[in-house]
Enzyme design. Structure first.
Site, PDB file in Angstrom:
ATOM      1  CB  THR A 199       5.390  21.294  21.987  1.00  0.00           C
ATOM      2  OG1 THR A 199       4.550  22.336  21.483  1.00  0.00           O
ATOM      3  CG2 THR A 199       5.516  21.428  23.491  1.00  0.00           C
ATOM      4  NE  ARG A 200       7.945  27.257  16.916  1.00  0.00           N
ATOM      5  CZ  ARG A 200       7.154  27.173  15.852  1.00  0.00           C
ATOM      6  NH1 ARG A 200       6.989  26.005  15.240  1.00  0.00           N
ATOM      7  NH2 ARG A 200       6.524  28.226  15.409  1.00  0.00           N
ATOM      8  CG  HIS A 204      -4.414  24.519  22.509  1.00  0.00           C
ATOM      9  ND1 HIS A 204      -4.748  25.504  23.394  1.00  0.00           N
ATOM     10  CD2 HIS A 204      -3.518  25.075  21.636  1.00  0.00           C
ATOM     11  CE1 HIS A 204      -4.114  26.619  23.077  1.00  0.00           C
ATOM     12  NE2 HIS A 204      -3.356  26.388  22.018  1.00  0.00           N
ATOM     13  CG  HIS A 207      -0.961  20.040  21.294  1.00  0.00           C
ATOM     14  ND1 HIS A 207      -1.710  21.194  21.314  1.00  0.00           N
ATOM     15  CD2 HIS A 207      -0.175  20.094  20.186  1.00  0.00           C
ATOM     16  CE1 HIS A 207      -1.378  21.933  20.270  1.00  0.00           C
ATOM     17  NE2 HIS A 207      -0.460  21.295  19.567  1.00  0.00           N
ATOM     18  NE  ARG A 293      -0.412  18.881   7.528  1.00  0.00           N
ATOM     19  CZ  ARG A 293      -0.180  20.133   7.128  1.00  0.00           C
ATOM     20  NH1 ARG A 293       0.344  21.010   7.967  1.00  0.00           N
ATOM     21  NH2 ARG A 293      -0.467  20.496   5.887  1.00  0.00           N
TER      22      ARG A 293
END
Length: 574
Positions: A199-200, A204, A207, A293
């Site tokens: 992730t970048r 929340h 996730h 996605r």
């Protein structure tokens, strides 16, 4: 048991070169040196620690061509992203670099020697062809293509590396782990099946739910491995994000997940980048990798269309799953079902069931305006961290930049605006008048275009720092050139509001208002290069407000600026 590295062997150059480190350090002091860019620093660290296995150096021309054209190294190993060292040709000539030369590569932060490169290849690439092949389009709306054409130097240098020192990090040291250290951690914890999550962005509830679902499906543990190198311009800074990740780790069952940071310079390359990410996680020992996605997607192209399809990255990774030898865990976007208080993949939601979602754009809006962020979307601890880093508009700084001819009235407007904002209260107010800046910061500068631009750039730097600190800054230079004004806007807008006010008082009125006589001296030829007389003033086309003191009272102009600030929420109580 941790996964086998890509290519079969972890290329840990620190371990390989440890026995000759002292000799390499001594040699490096005698070699020509190149100071790395931020992207090159990220790439170098992951080559040296084995994160980019099987690479042992920056790509040569043969390797570069093979990767760009075929997504493979010359020996047939799958590798999708060209990793090169770009240096200006003039710099290489100045250093006397030729094939066989050895170059010391230095950290831009502390000038420490990190590695020695033996040059085996120097070449100039077709950037348009690179953009088309690697990123799918020669479109500078893509951040990597923009970087390629505006930040990448003209000559690519390739060759093997020898490790001298690891980059010294002073932030989150305990959770910055090399592939060897992550593999050791897995052995210590007896983790044999590990799902890695890239992730970048801040994490929340969705996730957390996604990663736990992946762990359940694959009977695995979870490695949260966020990127803390270069990401997409405009992303939330990594300090804020890491505080979020640390807060969310407490939401996992004890022993399920670990957090480890990745110093990667992302390219936002969509499908190719997803394969690259899978290879990197395999090198860190993960057995599974989540591809969501629009993985590593950069957003919209110059025509307003997405650069990549929403599941194009998943499709490419799955195409090479046998070669990658890391199991891909594809996921659809998760959405919230309020009636049952749960998250579910959007493709599994029964027809007619109510769903809720907050987009990234909407989240940024709520952070800026102070609007509520519901607990179904994120944890209170996470929201608190994000609000600290992204205060609402009435707590943010801003700059009002007044530009116009000498004696146009911009200084009088600036002083009156300063009084009005001091009366409003709530933040400190700083006034940067053109003459003050010339005297205090730019006394050595003349009035050529280059020197004027330097002076305006210094104003922009100060205004940007004041804005970042939450202050109100009022700047009132002549600033005759559009490119310099745009640079100031870009500097300030990163941290808060920017308002360009063109004080468009006619030249005849400015000459009449001039009590110092400088206009007449310029007309008489005593002063050369005077704005409005024999030097151009480029009229702003993007001013937020245009004012003329011969038509509008200064008090009314100030009121109109105040209305702009109130409209956008910087002042006033909503």
């Amino acid at each position: 048991m941790a996964n086998t590295p890509h290519g079969g062997v972890l290329k840990d150059l620190y371990a390989r070169d440890e026995s000759k480190q002292a000799a390499l350090q001594t040699e490096a002091e005698t070699l020509p040196s190149v100071t790395l860019t931020e992207r090159q620093l990220c790439d170098l660290e992951l080559i040296l620690n084995g994160g980019f296995s099987p690479l042992e150096g920056f790509l040569t021309k043969e390797e570069y061509d093979s990767v760009v054209q075929n997504m493979r190294l010359p020996d047939g190993t799958l590798w999708t992203m060209p990793i090169y060292l770009d240096i200006d040709r003039t710099e290489l000539d100045r250093l006397g670099v030729s094939t066989g030369s050895r170059i010391a590569l230095r950290d831009p932060r502390d000038d420490q020697v990190l590695a020695i490169l033996t040059v085996t290849s120097q070449f100039q690439a077709d950037r348009a062809a690179e953009a088309e092949a690697v990123y799918g389009a020669n479109d500078q709306a893509h951040p990597a293509v923009q970087y390629l054409f505006h930040s990448t130097r003209d000559t690519y240098v390739g060759g093997p590396l020898e490790a001298v020192n690891a980059p010294q990090h002073h932030d989150y040291v305990a959770i910055r782990r090399s592939p060897a250290e992550v593999r050791t951690l897995f052995r210590k914890l007896n983790w044999t099946r590990v799902v890695a999550f890239q992730t970048r962005n801040p994490m929340h509830r969705a996730h957390r739910e996604l990663t736990v679902r992946a762990a359940r499906m694959r009977h695995a543990n979870v490695l949260i491995q966020p990127v803390v190198g270069l990401t997409k311009p405009g992303d939330i800074d990594h300090f804020t994000r890491v505080r979020v990740y640390q807060a969310i780790m407490a939401k996992y069952p004890n022993g399920m997940a670990q957090l480890s940071l990745l110093p990667l310079a992302m390219r936002m390359g969509g499908p190719r980048e997803a394969v690259w990410h899978a290879i990197i996680r395999k090198n860190f020992g993960a057995t599974h990798f989540i591809v969501g996605r629009d993985h590593a997607g950069p957003g919209k192209n110059s025509a307003g269309q997405d650069f990549y399809g929403p599941y194009e990255a998943q499709e490419l990774v799955l195409r090479y799953k046998d070669e990658l030898d890391i199991e891909v865990v594809p996921f659809q976007m998760l959405t919230y079902l309020p009636d049952t208080d749960e998250y579910m993949p959007i493709n599994e939601v029964p027809e007619g069931i109510k769903t809720l979602n907050i987009s990234g754009t909407e989240l940024r809006r709520r952070l800026k305006t102070g609007a509520p962020i519901p607990e179904w979307f994120s944890y209170p601890e996470v929201v608190r961290i994000l609000r600290e880093a992204n205060p609402p508009r009435d707590k943010q700084g801003f700059t009002v930049f007044l530009t116009g001819l000498h004696a146009s009235g911009k200084e009088a407007i600036a002083r009156a605006l300063q009084v009005a904002l001091n009366q409003e209260g709530g933040r400190s107010v700083t006034l940067l008048l053109g003459e003050t800046i010339r005297h205090e910061l730019s006394s050595e500068l003349g009035f050529t275009k280059r020197e004027r631009d330097i002076n305006v750039g210094r104003i922009g730097f100060v205004a940007g720092e004041l804005t970042r600190a939450g202050a109100a800054c009022i700047a009132a230079p002549i600033a005759p050139y559009n490119d310099a004004r745009q640079l100031v806007k870009s500097q300030v807008s990163k941290s808060g509001g920017f308002y360009l006010v063109h004080v468009a008082t006619p030249l005849e009125a400015c000459i009449k208002n001039d009590r110092t006589g400088v206009y007449q001296r310029a007309i008489d030829g005593e002063i050369k290069g005077f704005t409005g007389i024999d030097d151009v003033y480029e009229t702003p086309e993007d001013a937020d407000l245009v004012a003329d003191i011969t038509k509008t009272a200064i008090s009314q102009i100030v009121h109109e600026i105040i209305l702009l600030l109130e409209r956008d929420g910087y002042i006033g109580d909503r």
